[in-house]
Design an enzyme around this catalytic site. Structure first.
Site, PDB file in Angstrom:
ATOM      1  N   CYS A  63       0.833  -1.176  -0.033  1.00  0.00           N
ATOM      2  CA  CYS A  63       0.020   0.197   0.112  1.00  0.00           C
ATOM      3  C   CYS A  63       0.870   1.213   0.107  1.00  0.00           C
ATOM      4  CB  CYS A  63      -1.001  -0.060   1.171  1.00  0.00           C
ATOM      5  SG  CYS A  63      -0.124  -0.320   2.841  1.00  0.00           S
TER       6      CYS A  63
ATOM      7  N   HIS B 267      -2.496   5.336   6.507  1.00  0.00           N
ATOM      8  CA  HIS B 267      -1.303   5.876   6.498  1.00  0.00           C
ATOM      9  C   HIS B 267      -1.476   7.190   6.308  1.00  0.00           C
ATOM     10  CE1 HIS B 267       0.110   1.614   6.865  1.00  0.00           C
ATOM     11  NE2 HIS B 267      -0.260   1.311   5.772  1.00  0.00           N
TER      12      HIS B 267
END
Lengths: 335, 335
Positions: free
Chosen positions: B141, B221
């Protein structure tokens, strides 16, 4: 020589620590602390034997709560040579006329902006500039941490540019009102954050950008610092420079987080588990083509406390040499 | 043309999303998913009508749990043209002989290292390199998020250097075992983190350093990205470049955190509140002397999902043009 008479206006996270730190020195004393409400922190102050002052209209409430006030805040200020203002950010500015009227010296914290005093202080960076000054601002925890790390590198190698990314603890451990509890918050969205410019309030020639995030933790801030320097160097050189600084502590031996640093502070019996030093991981120091990186953790509740003591000493003319003041403060606190 | 037959080996955070995304396309179909235990996720897979395969020794347990397995994992692989391995990091490598024995194509996720497939994939960066390949690794990711942002800037302006600081969500929302709950963890202490080198597995010529922290949140994130570019440009130029990318979404209108982005994903009724796009704050884009900064948030559970679909399409030779595959995938998913 008579001890310098210090009043601590505001007895929260910073104020209570500054009071204890001043009390630990042999050349200054606390003539009083101020508190607005007779709460659990005031009760501890009373137990510790501090004279508590409060706004005149609250004197009765303290009496009723079994911790009689010694007088009003104005009376406290009259007794002092110097007031350390530890009220919440923005309130300090409203107190300025009080200090001017009483003709006392004053220190503000980083929550106020630079113009309030016209001089922003970090002991490692510009102690001498504070000598005999009447008004000084001790910069915030993050700015203090950055100044302590940048100044020695700049003196040895010359700093070309600093890029600092700050992961900030969302709030202090005793704060039950604020969050976030599950988010990363840009603080602020628009770059740079105020920290880079604030470093320039202490060391104006440093080229620095900064960005800051709030993250759901209460323990410490964590800085990821990138510096371009003017001189070829190795990671060992940087370690040597940092290790010459008494307020930089090396962190290793398996510690990978802020929580473990706080556990060390508890284990070495630091008051309130305070960590007054910048905590730098030497293992994180990497250098590549005059560009270095490192991680440092900053204990937001306590890192500015020794700086306040040094600022007092400079402003009161108790010591003209910054290095000697830092040593004296450290020794009295147990750094 | 017959639809490409896809098996999804491992039905956790990524696997279940990849299965749904493949099912949404008109040129590929899911011939089965694998699950080791008949738990709540398996029950939903059963309800969604997926054929569930499991290690031979677990077939009876599925029978007993009222969700009969269609066969063993080996039988599932035999039915497939291509297996998307979504098992936990490190397990995928152990499955490689199974795929080789069956003569099927295979995709691994970013938890495996580059050599497992010899080709690391990001649709915006190197779609064409995956055409007709047998083995591909879709990067993680964080690496996906970085590649999507770096590639268009590099093509338009030339990237001289990237410095990325990642504040990583500590774990996924359904994980009740991991922390931290009150700490910032260096991940790792020694710099750089693996993310910079991993970007180079996709775009080898990019000069990039990275550092990563774990913070106590589960949602997304957050990347603070600094890029030096070769060409003079303004923040408006950067916005224009980013806005040309269908998998970059601009975030604004008062949003300052990952939590509010997730709220948008829920409000627009995204499946599982997935946010497949890089979320970039245009307000954060600042440019100064060929050096730019911006913040982006990355939804760790879903950002690689469309990339897996595109990788399948390239490897199966279903579409030779990356831009067209991206469009087709996006349209089917509802990006």
């Amino acid at each position: 020589m008579a001890k310098a008479k210090i009043a601590v206006n505001g007895y929260g996270t910073i104020g209570k620590r500054v009071a204890d730190a001043v009390r630990a020195q042999d050349d200054m004393e606390v003539v009083g602390i101020s508190k607005r409400t007779p709460n659990y922190e005031a009760a501890v102050a009373h137990q510790l034997g501090y004279d508590i002052y409060t706004p005149a209209e609250n004197v009765e409430a303290f009496e009723k709560a079994g911790m009689p006030a010694a007088g009003s805040v104005e009376e406290m200020i009259e007794k002092a040579d110097l007031v350390v203002d530890c009220t919440p950010g923005g309130i300090g500015e409203k107190n300025k006329p009080l200090y001017e009227k009483a003709g006392v010296k004053a220190i503000w914290q980083g929550g106020e902006s630079h113009p309030i005093a016209g001089f922003s202080f970090n002991a490692a960076s510009n102690y001498e500039g504070a000598l005999d000054r009447d008004l000084v601002r001790v910069v915030s925890c993050n700015t203090t941490g950055l100044c302590r790390a940048i100044t020695p590198i700049d003196r040895e190698l010359g700093v070309k540019k600093v890029r600092a990314i700050l992961a900030r603890r969302a709030t202090d451990p005793n704060d039950i009102k604020k969050g976030p509890i599950n988010a990363i918050v840009l603080h602020p969205v628009k770059l740079p954050s105020h920290h880079g410019p604030d470093v320039k309030s202490v060391i104006p020639h440093i080229n620095i950008t900064s960005a800051a995030l709030l993250v759901p933790t209460t323990l410490m801030h964590l800085h990821t610092v990138n510096m371009e320097v003017n001189t070829d160097c190795t990671a060992e050189d940087i370690k040597k420079i940092f290790s010459s600084q008494s307020r930089i502590r090396f962190i290793g031996q398996g510690i990978t987080s802020t929580a473990e640093i706080m556990e060390v502070a508890r284990d070495i019996k630091r008051p309130r588990n305070d960590m007054w030093e910048n905590c730098i991981w030497p293992e994180s120091i990497t250098v590549n083509e005059k560009e270095l990186y490192f991680f440092q953790a900053v204990h937001q509740e306590s890192i500015v406390v020794p700086e306040n003591v040094d600022a007092i000493r400079a402003m009161m003319g108790l010591e003209s040499d910054g290095t000697k003041s830092i040593e004296k403060t450290n020794k009295a606190l147990g750094v």
